[in-house]
Motif scaffolding. Structure first.
Motif, short mmCIF file in Angstrom:
data_model
loop_
_atom_site.label_atom_id
_atom_site.label_comp_id
_atom_site.label_asym_id
_atom_site.label_seq_id
_atom_site.Cartn_x
_atom_site.Cartn_y
_atom_site.Cartn_z
N PRO A 224 -42.82 -93.84 -25.74
CA PRO A 224 -44.10 -93.73 -25.03
C PRO A 224 -44.80 -92.42 -25.36
N VAL A 225 -46.06 -92.51 -25.76
CA VAL A 225 -46.89 -91.34 -26.05
C VAL A 225 -48.17 -91.48 -25.25
N GLY B 56 -33.41 -86.48 -26.24
CA GLY B 56 -33.36 -87.33 -25.07
C GLY B 56 -34.60 -87.42 -24.21
N ALA B 57 -35.73 -86.88 -24.64
CA ALA B 57 -36.96 -87.06 -23.86
C ALA B 57 -37.33 -88.54 -23.86
N ASP B 58 -37.80 -89.02 -22.73
CA ASP B 58 -38.14 -90.43 -22.59
C ASP B 58 -39.61 -90.71 -22.89
N GLY B 59 -40.38 -89.67 -23.11
CA GLY B 59 -41.79 -89.85 -23.42
C GLY B 59 -42.44 -88.52 -23.72
N LEU C 254 -42.43 -97.46 -19.64
CA LEU C 254 -41.16 -97.09 -19.01
C LEU C 254 -40.62 -98.23 -18.13
N GLY C 255 -40.67 -99.43 -18.67
CA GLY C 255 -40.08 -100.57 -17.98
C GLY C 255 -40.94 -101.21 -16.91
N ARG C 256 -42.17 -100.74 -16.74
CA ARG C 256 -43.06 -101.31 -15.74
C ARG C 256 -44.31 -101.86 -16.40
N PRO D 139 -36.24 -90.69 -15.68
CA PRO D 139 -36.77 -90.44 -17.03
C PRO D 139 -37.54 -89.13 -17.06
N ILE D 140 -37.54 -88.49 -18.22
CA ILE D 140 -38.21 -87.20 -18.38
C ILE D 140 -39.24 -87.31 -19.50
N LEU D 141 -40.49 -86.98 -19.16
CA LEU D 141 -41.56 -86.89 -20.16
C LEU D 141 -41.94 -85.43 -20.31
N LEU D 142 -42.20 -85.00 -21.53
CA LEU D 142 -42.61 -83.62 -21.78
C LEU D 142 -44.11 -83.58 -21.99
N LYS D 143 -44.80 -82.81 -21.16
CA LYS D 143 -46.26 -82.71 -21.21
C LYS D 143 -46.67 -81.39 -21.84
#
Length: 371
Positions: A296-297, A260-263, A76-78, A241-245
């Motif tokens: 990202p996974v 639109g999920a970011d991860g 995520l950019g880091r 950003p939103i990640l779905l767990k």
């Protein structure tokens, strides 16, 4: 100012995450042990998570140049020093008086990411203050359960943004709690003085009158359970950003990315929700294939060795999360215990990479696994 945890010694003889677990049993009472270590129902999934990593074999390679190798990863950019993050775990003051603040300091000390539970037993602002000032820290994310009051949920998200959290991790696999027999046997209850402090002030749900033919689950409890529409709503009220767990199916993963999920975090909640679901190690390659190379996974569930981290990367993970192991470290020696758990994993990962001929995480692939 955030309270600085005391420095505690690692108990003699602890040289692995399994040692931390064994020693923590003597430090935690039956109530806390049932909560932190137990799973759902017959705990088949809880055991399967661990067994799946054990059953994956590694392929060693020799005489490769390894000088200058490292464990850094982009997420995520880091740039992270290594691919290990602390998963969200609620009520950590049940394990140690320093609770989440100790975990935050340890994460910062070891360059690990931290995902703070919305059911943290310490204020989210205090945890952010402890971690954000450290130059070597990893990412700081906030785990979100949708609350029945969407206005309260929005305010909680705004608090996290204002405090400096860098992403939201939305748990999507627990519209209800699992059937946790261990907790029921001990009559689990939160100790006096420990609560989900960040949820203080949440209005009680409106009472529902049920007809005889209606279900308390489907016609009452689940009326406020989140849906895909709520993820869309959340994207409209946050810049994070939103990640779905908790994604364990390819179609859900594809739908998440399209919407639109970011991860994605491949997780079965550590075997704490629905028993007899597959191990995350088995599902991970399918999710990676479904979302492509760029998304990202991450994965959690049963990771106890640096070799497990390497295997996860080989199966397509961008990074991994650990939960129970660092809570056991916390119980054993506070911040130093959590730090020790992270250091053990990173050292073991580097050793495994070297012995598999992988100088960087980019060198790890499906060919690193023995078929």
């Amino acid at each position: 100012m955030s309270r600085i945890p005391a420095v505690e010694a690692i108990p003699t003889g602890i040289v692995s995450l399994a040692d931390h677990e064994q020693h923590a049993r003597s430090r935690l009472d039956d109530n806390a042990w049932a909560y932190f270590s137990g799973g759902a129902a017959d705990e088949i999934t809880l055991r399967a998570n661990r067994e799946a990593w054990d059953n994956i074999l590694l392929s060693t390679r020799v005489l490769r140049r390894l000088v200058g190798g490292h464990t850094r990863v982009q997420l995520l950019g880091r740039t992270l020093a290594h691919p290990v993050l602390l998963a969200p775990v609620a009520f950590q003051r049940m394990a140690h008086a320093d609770g989440e603040i100790a975990s935050a300091y340890a994460a910062a000390m070891q360059g690990a990411g931290l995902v703070l539970s919305s059911q943290s037993s310490m204020p989210l602002e205090q945890i952010a203050q402890a971690m954000l000032g450290e130059a070597t820290r990893g990412p700081l994310w906030f785990q979100l359960y949708f609350q029945h009051d969407r206005g309260f949920t929005r305010e909680l998200v705004q608090r996290a943004e204002a405090a400096g959290y860098e992403a939201l991790v939305v748990t999507v696999d627990a519209p209800s709690s699992g059937v946790r027999d261990r907790e029921r046997r001990v009559g689990f209850k939160l100790p006096e003085g420990i609560s989900a402090v960040n949820l203080a002030g949440l209005p009680p749900p409106k009472p529902v009158t049920l007809a005889p033919h209606q279900s308390r689950m489907f016609d009452a409890l689940l009326t406020s359970a989140p849906t895909w529409a709520d993820i869309e709503w959340l994207k409209g009220v946050t810049r994070l950003p939103i990640l779905l767990k908790g994604v364990m199916h390819q179609d859900d993963a594809r739908f998440a990315v399209v919407n639109g999920a970011d991860g994605i975090i491949v997780s079965n909640h550590g075997g704490r929700t629905l028993d007899t679901t597959p191990a995350t190690a088995r599902v991970l390659p399918c999710i990676r294939e479904a979302v492509g190379k760029e998304c990202p996974v991450l994965v959690d569930g049963g990771i106890r060795r640096g070799t497990d981290v390497l295997k996860a990367i080989a199966l397509g993970a961008s990074a991994v999360l650990i939960g129970r192991p660092y809570v056991y470290g916390l119980a054993n020696a506070g911040a130093m215990g959590v730090s020790h758990v992270l250091r053990l994993l990173r050292d073991e990962l580097e050793i495994a990479m070297a012995l598999c001929g992988c100088a960087t995480l980019a060198d790890i692939s499906a060919d690193t696994l023995f078929n």
